[in-house]
Design a protein around this motif. Structure first.
Motif, PDB file in Angstrom:
ATOM      1  N   ALA A  64      -2.535   1.835   1.962  1.00  0.00           N
ATOM      2  CA  ALA A  64      -2.100   0.603   2.638  1.00  0.00           C
ATOM      3  C   ALA A  64      -3.047  -0.556   2.332  1.00  0.00           C
ATOM      4  N   ILE A  65      -4.338  -0.300   2.302  1.00  0.00           N
ATOM      5  CA  ILE A  65      -5.312  -1.349   1.958  1.00  0.00           C
ATOM      6  C   ILE A  65      -5.060  -1.855   0.544  1.00  0.00           C
ATOM      7  N   GLY A  66      -4.793  -0.911  -0.383  1.00  0.00           N
ATOM      8  CA  GLY A  66      -4.533  -1.301  -1.768  1.00  0.00           C
ATOM      9  C   GLY A  66      -3.326  -2.200  -1.893  1.00  0.00           C
ATOM     10  N   ARG A  67      -2.201  -1.806  -1.271  1.00  0.00           N
ATOM     11  CA  ARG A  67      -1.000  -2.635  -1.420  1.00  0.00           C
ATOM     12  C   ARG A  67      -1.119  -3.949  -0.649  1.00  0.00           C
ATOM     13  N   ARG A  68      -1.765  -3.903   0.508  1.00  0.00           N
ATOM     14  CA  ARG A  68      -1.871  -5.114   1.325  1.00  0.00           C
ATOM     15  C   ARG A  68      -2.715  -6.190   0.635  1.00  0.00           C
ATOM     16  N   ARG A  75     -12.925  -5.737  -4.352  1.00  0.00           N
ATOM     17  CA  ARG A  75     -12.314  -6.948  -3.812  1.00  0.00           C
ATOM     18  C   ARG A  75     -11.430  -6.665  -2.601  1.00  0.00           C
ATOM     19  N   ALA A  76     -10.905  -5.454  -2.524  1.00  0.00           N
ATOM     20  CA  ALA A  76     -10.041  -5.113  -1.390  1.00  0.00           C
ATOM     21  C   ALA A  76     -10.815  -5.202  -0.076  1.00  0.00           C
ATOM     22  N   TYR A  77     -11.982  -4.563  -0.025  1.00  0.00           N
ATOM     23  CA  TYR A  77     -12.782  -4.608   1.199  1.00  0.00           C
ATOM     24  C   TYR A  77     -13.321  -6.009   1.466  1.00  0.00           C
ATOM     25  N   ILE A 241      -9.760   5.405  -5.528  1.00  0.00           N
ATOM     26  CA  ILE A 241      -8.634   5.697  -6.423  1.00  0.00           C
ATOM     27  C   ILE A 241      -7.305   5.346  -5.773  1.00  0.00           C
ATOM     28  N   MET A 242      -7.114   5.795  -4.527  1.00  0.00           N
ATOM     29  CA  MET A 242      -5.846   5.522  -3.854  1.00  0.00           C
ATOM     30  C   MET A 242      -5.710   4.049  -3.463  1.00  0.00           C
ATOM     31  N   ILE A 243      -6.828   3.344  -3.297  1.00  0.00           N
ATOM     32  CA  ILE A 243      -6.762   1.889  -3.091  1.00  0.00           C
ATOM     33  C   ILE A 243      -6.236   1.240  -4.368  1.00  0.00           C
ATOM     34  N   THR A 244      -6.790   1.654  -5.513  1.00  0.00           N
ATOM     35  CA  THR A 244      -6.350   1.114  -6.805  1.00  0.00           C
ATOM     36  C   THR A 244      -4.878   1.428  -7.055  1.00  0.00           C
ATOM     37  N   TYR A 245      -4.477   2.684  -6.855  1.00  0.00           N
ATOM     38  CA  TYR A 245      -3.070   3.053  -7.062  1.00  0.00           C
ATOM     39  C   TYR A 245      -2.170   2.328  -6.068  1.00  0.00           C
ATOM     40  N   GLY A 246      -2.650   2.168  -4.832  1.00  0.00           N
ATOM     41  CA  GLY A 246      -1.884   1.441  -3.827  1.00  0.00           C
ATOM     42  C   GLY A 246      -1.623  -0.004  -4.231  1.00  0.00           C
ATOM     43  N   SER A 247      -2.588  -0.605  -4.953  1.00  0.00           N
ATOM     44  CA  SER A 247      -2.437  -2.007  -5.373  1.00  0.00           C
ATOM     45  C   SER A 247      -1.364  -2.162  -6.451  1.00  0.00           C
TER      46      SER A 247
END
Length: 463
Positions: A64-68, A75-77, A241-247
Motif C-alpha cells: 500500500a505504501i508503494g502504490r500510494r 523516497r516512499a518513507y 521489495i514489496m514497496i517497489t513492486y507496489g509502486s
C-alpha cells in the motif's frame, strides 16, 4: 497522476511477480527444516496463524505504501514523513546486503542442477562433495557470476518485459514441479536396516502431526520466533521489495485480492515443499535426517535422491530446476529493488543503472563466493552461531535489520501517520478492506511488541 513509466500489466502480472519474490529458496529448504525441528504440525499451526496476522499486516503495509507514494523505499518513507527518510535508507540497505550473497546461493543450486543433467548424481551423494565444491577457488565463483548475469539480464529488460514475463512462465512451472515431486515422495517405500517399513505417507504424518512432547513456554517462544523469522524470508517484507513492486501496481488493481493471493501462493508452496522434502528424507534416513538444518538441500537430499535409484536422477533434476526458478525470481526482485532506488537517487535510466550495478555485484558475488576459501574466517555471532562472510551478510540483513525496520515501520504507520492512509489505499476505487479492524490492532499494538522481541532475541540482547 501516475509517475511510474513502468507498471505491471495488471493484477495477475503483479501477483505472479510478487509471489515470485516471496517464493524463494527459504520456502524450499528453510521452511521444511524448521517444520521438522519445531514439532511438525505445531510449527505449521503457528506459522499459518502468523501469516494471517503479522504477515498480512507487513505485506499490506509495504504494498500500500508503494502504490500510494508511487516511489521506491527511500523516497516512499520520505514522502510519508520527511523526518522518517532514514527508515527508507535502512530499508534500501537490506537488499543491498542480500544481493551480495543471493547469486552465490543461486550458483550453488545451478551447479547441483548441472550435476543431475550430466549424470553425476552419485558423486553429489558422497560425503564432503558440497564442502569440496564451495571451498574451491574457481567453481563457486563461476556459477555465482553466471547466476548474477542472468538475474541482471531479466531486470535489464524492465518490469513488464522482463520481470513480469519471466514470472508468468516460471511460477506456474515451479508450482507444477513442486506438486509433482511432493506426490512422488508420498509413494516412496523402503525397509530399513531393522526390517521396519518406512513410507512416504508416514513421513507426511510426521510432518503434519503436532508434536507437543517436551513443550515448555520457552520452547514455544522459540517456535514462535522461528516462524516469525521465516515470514521475513518468505514474504519479502521489510526490505523495500514489496514497496517497489507496489509502486508499479496500477490504480484499478484490487490490493485486497492481490495480498490474499500472494499469501496463499507463498504459503501454499512452502507447505507443499514440506510435503515434498520431509516424507522423502523420512523414508531414506528416518527422523535423524531431519537434523541436517541448512545443509538439508545440498547434503541430505542428494543422498535421498541417490537412494531412489534411477528415478532419483529425474526427481533430483526436477527439484533443483524448481529451486533455480524460486531462487532466480527472488534474486530478480532483490536487484529490482536496488535498481529502482538507484534510478531515483541518481536520476539515471534503467539500462545504465542495471549495467553499473551488475559490475558491482559481479565483483561482490565473487568475493562472497570465495568466503569459504580465499577469504575464509570464523566469526562468533550474537545469536550464538559462528559465521563466515555469507553468514555475516545474512545475519546483518535478516536477523538485525529486517526486524528493526519492521518495528520502526509499525510505529510510523500505527502512531505517527495513523493507519488511515493505508486503509484508504486498500479501499481505493470503492474496494472493501475486510480485515481493516485486524490491521489496525496488529499495526498499532501487537506487531510492534513482537518485532521488538524478535529484534532483541535475534541480536542476542535477550536470550
Amino acid at each position: 497522476m501516475e509517475k511510474k513509466a513502468s507498471n505491471f500489466s495488471g493484477q495477475l502480472g503483479f501477483v505472479l511477480a510478487a509471489a515470485g519474490s516471496a517464493v524463494g529458496i527459504g520456502n524450499l529448504w528453510r521452511f521444511p527444516y524448521l517444520a521438522a525441528k519445531d514439532g511438525g504440525g505445531l510449527f505449521l499451526i503457528v506459522y499459518l496463524a502468523l501469516v494471517l496476522t503479522f504477515g498480512f499486516t507487513l505485506l499490506t503495509s509495504d504494498i500500500a505504501i508503494g502504490r500510494r507514494t508511487q516511489e521506491s523505499a527511500i523516497r516512499a518513507y520520505a514522502k510519508i514523513n520527511s523526518k522518517w527518510k532514514f527508515l527508507g535508507i535502512l530499508t534500501f540497505l537490506v537488499p543491498v546486503l542480500i544481493m551480495t550473497y543471493y547469486a552465490v546461493i543461486g550458483g550453488w543450486v545451478t551447479k547441483y542442477a548441472l550435476i543431475y543433467v550430466t549424470g553425476q548424481a552419485e558423486a553429489a551423494a558422497q560425503d564432503g562433495y558440497f564442502m569440496s565444491f564451495i571451498t574451491s577457488p574457481v567453481a563457486p565463483v563461476v556459477f555465482a557470476l553466471l547466476f548474477m548475469a542472468v538475474t541482471s539480464l531479466i531486470v535489464y529488460n524492465g518490469v513488464e518485459g522482463g520481470i513480469e514475463r519471466v514470472s508468468k512462465y516460471m511460477m506456474p512451472v515451479l508450482l507444477v514441479l513442486v506438486i509433482f515431486i511432493a506426490g512422488y515422495s508420498l509413494t516412496l517405500r523402503r525397509v530399513d536396516e531393522s526390517g521396519n517399513l518406512r513410507t512416504g505417507l508416514q513421513g507426511l504424518l510426521y510432518y503434519i502431526t503436532p508434536n507437543f512432547k517436551g513443550l515448555t513456554v520457552g520452547r514455544f517462544l522459540q517456535i514462535l520466533l522461528d516462524a516469525m523469522s521465516q515470514l521475513f524470508f518468505s514474504l519479502s517484507v521489510s526490505m523495500g521489495i514489496m514497496i517497489t513492486y507496489g509502486s508499479y501496481v496500477k490504480p484499478e488493481v484490487d490490493l485486497n485480492h492481490a495480498v490474499n493471493q500472494i499469501e496463499v501462493f507463498d504459503t501454499g508452496v512452502a507447505l507443499i515443499a514440506g510435503a515434498m522434502i520431509i516424507p522423502a528424507v523420512y523414508v531414506f534416513t528416518g527422523t535423524e535426517g531431519m537434523s541436517a538444518g541448512p545443509s538439508l538441500m545440498f547434503v541430505s537430499l542428494p543422498k535421498v535422491f541417490h537412494a531412489m535409484g534411477k528415478a532419483g536422477v529425474a526427481v533430483g533434476l526436477c527439484f533443483f530446476v524448481t529451486t533455480i526458478f524460486a531462487t532466480l525470481t527472488s534474486c530478480v526482485s532483490v536487484l529490482e529493488s536496488i535498481v529502482a532506488n538507484c534510478m531515483e537517487i541518481f536520476h539515471t535510466g534503467r539500462k545504465k543503472t542495471v549495467l553499473n550495478l551488475t559490475i558491482i555485484y559481479l565483483a561482490l558475488s565473487a568475493v562472497v563466493a570465495l568466503g569459504y576459501s580465499l577469504f575464509y574466517f570464523e566469526l562468533p555471532l550474537p545469536n550464538g552461531s559462528v559465521g563466515q562472510l555469507l553468514d555475516l551478510m545474512d545475519y546483518i540483513s535478516n536477523s538485525v535489520m529486517m526486524p528493526f525496520i519492521a518495528l520502526l515501520s509499525t510505529i510510523l504507520i500505527g502512531w505517527v501517520m495513523t493507519p488511515d492512509e493505508i486503509i484508504d489505499e486498500m479501499e481505493r476505487g470503492g474496494r472493501t478492506f475486510r480485515r481493516k479492524k485486524l490491521y489496525v490492532v496488529m499495526i498499532r499494538y501487537v506487531t510492534p511488541v513482537m518485532m521488538l522481541v524478535l529484534f532483541l532475541t535475534s541480536t542476542g540482547i535477550i536470550k
